[in-house]
Design an enzyme around this catalytic site. Structure first.
Site, mmCIF file in Angstrom:
data_model
loop_
_atom_site.group_PDB
_atom_site.id
_atom_site.type_symbol
_atom_site.label_atom_id
_atom_site.label_comp_id
_atom_site.label_asym_id
_atom_site.label_seq_id
_atom_site.Cartn_x
_atom_site.Cartn_y
_atom_site.Cartn_z
ATOM 1 N N HIS A 1 0.841 -1.197 0.000
ATOM 2 C CA HIS A 1 0.000 0.000 0.000
ATOM 3 C C HIS A 1 0.879 1.249 0.000
ATOM 4 O O HIS A 1 2.081 1.188 0.261
ATOM 5 C CB HIS A 1 -0.919 0.001 1.221
ATOM 6 C CG HIS A 1 -2.034 -0.986 1.125
ATOM 7 N ND1 HIS A 1 -3.307 -0.641 0.773
ATOM 8 C CD2 HIS A 1 -2.036 -2.331 1.323
ATOM 9 C CE1 HIS A 1 -4.067 -1.722 0.753
ATOM 10 N NE2 HIS A 1 -3.316 -2.765 1.085
ATOM 11 N N GLU B 1 3.309 -0.098 4.074
ATOM 12 C CA GLU B 1 2.907 1.250 3.646
ATOM 13 C C GLU B 1 4.153 1.945 3.112
ATOM 14 O O GLU B 1 5.010 2.395 3.874
ATOM 15 C CB GLU B 1 2.303 2.020 4.814
ATOM 16 C CG GLU B 1 0.938 1.522 5.267
ATOM 17 C CD GLU B 1 -0.208 1.994 4.369
ATOM 18 O OE1 GLU B 1 0.064 2.620 3.320
ATOM 19 O OE2 GLU B 1 -1.373 1.732 4.735
#
Length: 266
Positions: A84, A150
């Site tokens: 992500h 992330e």
């Protein structure tokens, strides 16, 4: 038998994910995932992607997340890596495992993966935001050790500049592949930079079946991938000699039209 590792490029289709600085999370996660799968296969892993193009399993967010976990469970994967891009203020890299799993096998692998990827970010001047835990669906519903990465903040200029840089994307993808290989105990063989004479030399950045004799088309094949117009099979193959079905032609033409309209600002 090679261990199955599932790489999950976050978002896709009608769900762009985080948006900022002219980038959409779904495009960046797919680019990282495709390159990470290419590098990871060189360690002998059987890599599966939850999506190989701009799509999702369902337009319903809850159903889509369930399906991604189910995809990995059905593949009997040994590791699940969800990629992500962050937003909302901040900079750099952070990783997550399921709450309560920091001292389990998922946490052990997080230590290895996080170290590799954080180092790549730090070399680029972006900070390590640390190892964290969360009750994310793809971490909760998968039957195997899982991690969510992330990779930078799409709404921060400095991060976004790097996220549109192919060299930086490759460095992150290599770090993810290296981290997964070390976590799985398959890192003993280095990346194959110089294949043996019995192995076909790969001349594409994304596909292992684009080999010598196809030089005239290799750059175009890679450009189609980068522009999101044509994708391979999700296993590192372009299938250069397969016939295109009417369905595949419709998807490719639609992606091409969307790309042109995007360039025209429409």
């Amino acid at each position: 038998m090679a261990k199955v590792i599932v790489i999950d490029p976050g978002h896709g289709g009608l769900d762009p994910g985080a948006v900022g600085n002219g980038l959409q999370e779904k495009d960046v996660t797919l680019a990282i995932a495709q390159r990470a799968s290419y590098f990871l296969r060189q360690y002998g892993a059987d890599v599966r992607l939850t999506r190989a193009g701009d799509r999702t399993f369902s337009t319903d967010k809850h159903a889509d997340l369930n399906a991604r976990a189910e995809f990995a469970n059905n593949a009997q994967a040994a590791y699940f890596v969800s990629i992500h891009i962050n937003a909302g203020g901040g900079s750099g890299f952070e990783s997550y495992v399921m709450t309560g799993m920091a001292d389990e096998e998922a946490g052990r692998r997080q230590n290895i993966m996080h170290r590799e990827v954080a180092e790549a970010f730090e070399k680029a001047g972006l900070p390590d935001r640390g190892k964290k835990t969360a009750n994310f669906a793809v971490l909760r519903l998968t039957n195997m050790p899982a991690i969510l990465l992330e990779c930078g903040f799409i709404d921060r200029d400095e991060d976004a500049t790097l996220l549109r840089n192919r060299t930086f994307i490759d460095s992150i993808a290599e770090a993810i592949a290296r981290g997964a290989a070390k976590a799985m105990g398959i890192f003993s063989s280095p990346l194959v930079d110089n294949p043996s004479p019995n192995q076909p030399q790969v001349i594409s950045k994304y596909y292992k079946d684009i080999t010598p004799g196809m030089e005239w088309a290799a750059a175009s094949v890679d450009k189609l991938f980068e522009r999101g117009i044509m994708r391979g099979d999700g296993q590192g193959n372009f299938r250069p000699f397969d016939k295109m079905t009417r369905l595949e032609a419709a998807v490719a033409l639609n992606h091409a039209i969307e790309y042109v309209l995007k360039q025209l600002g429409r």
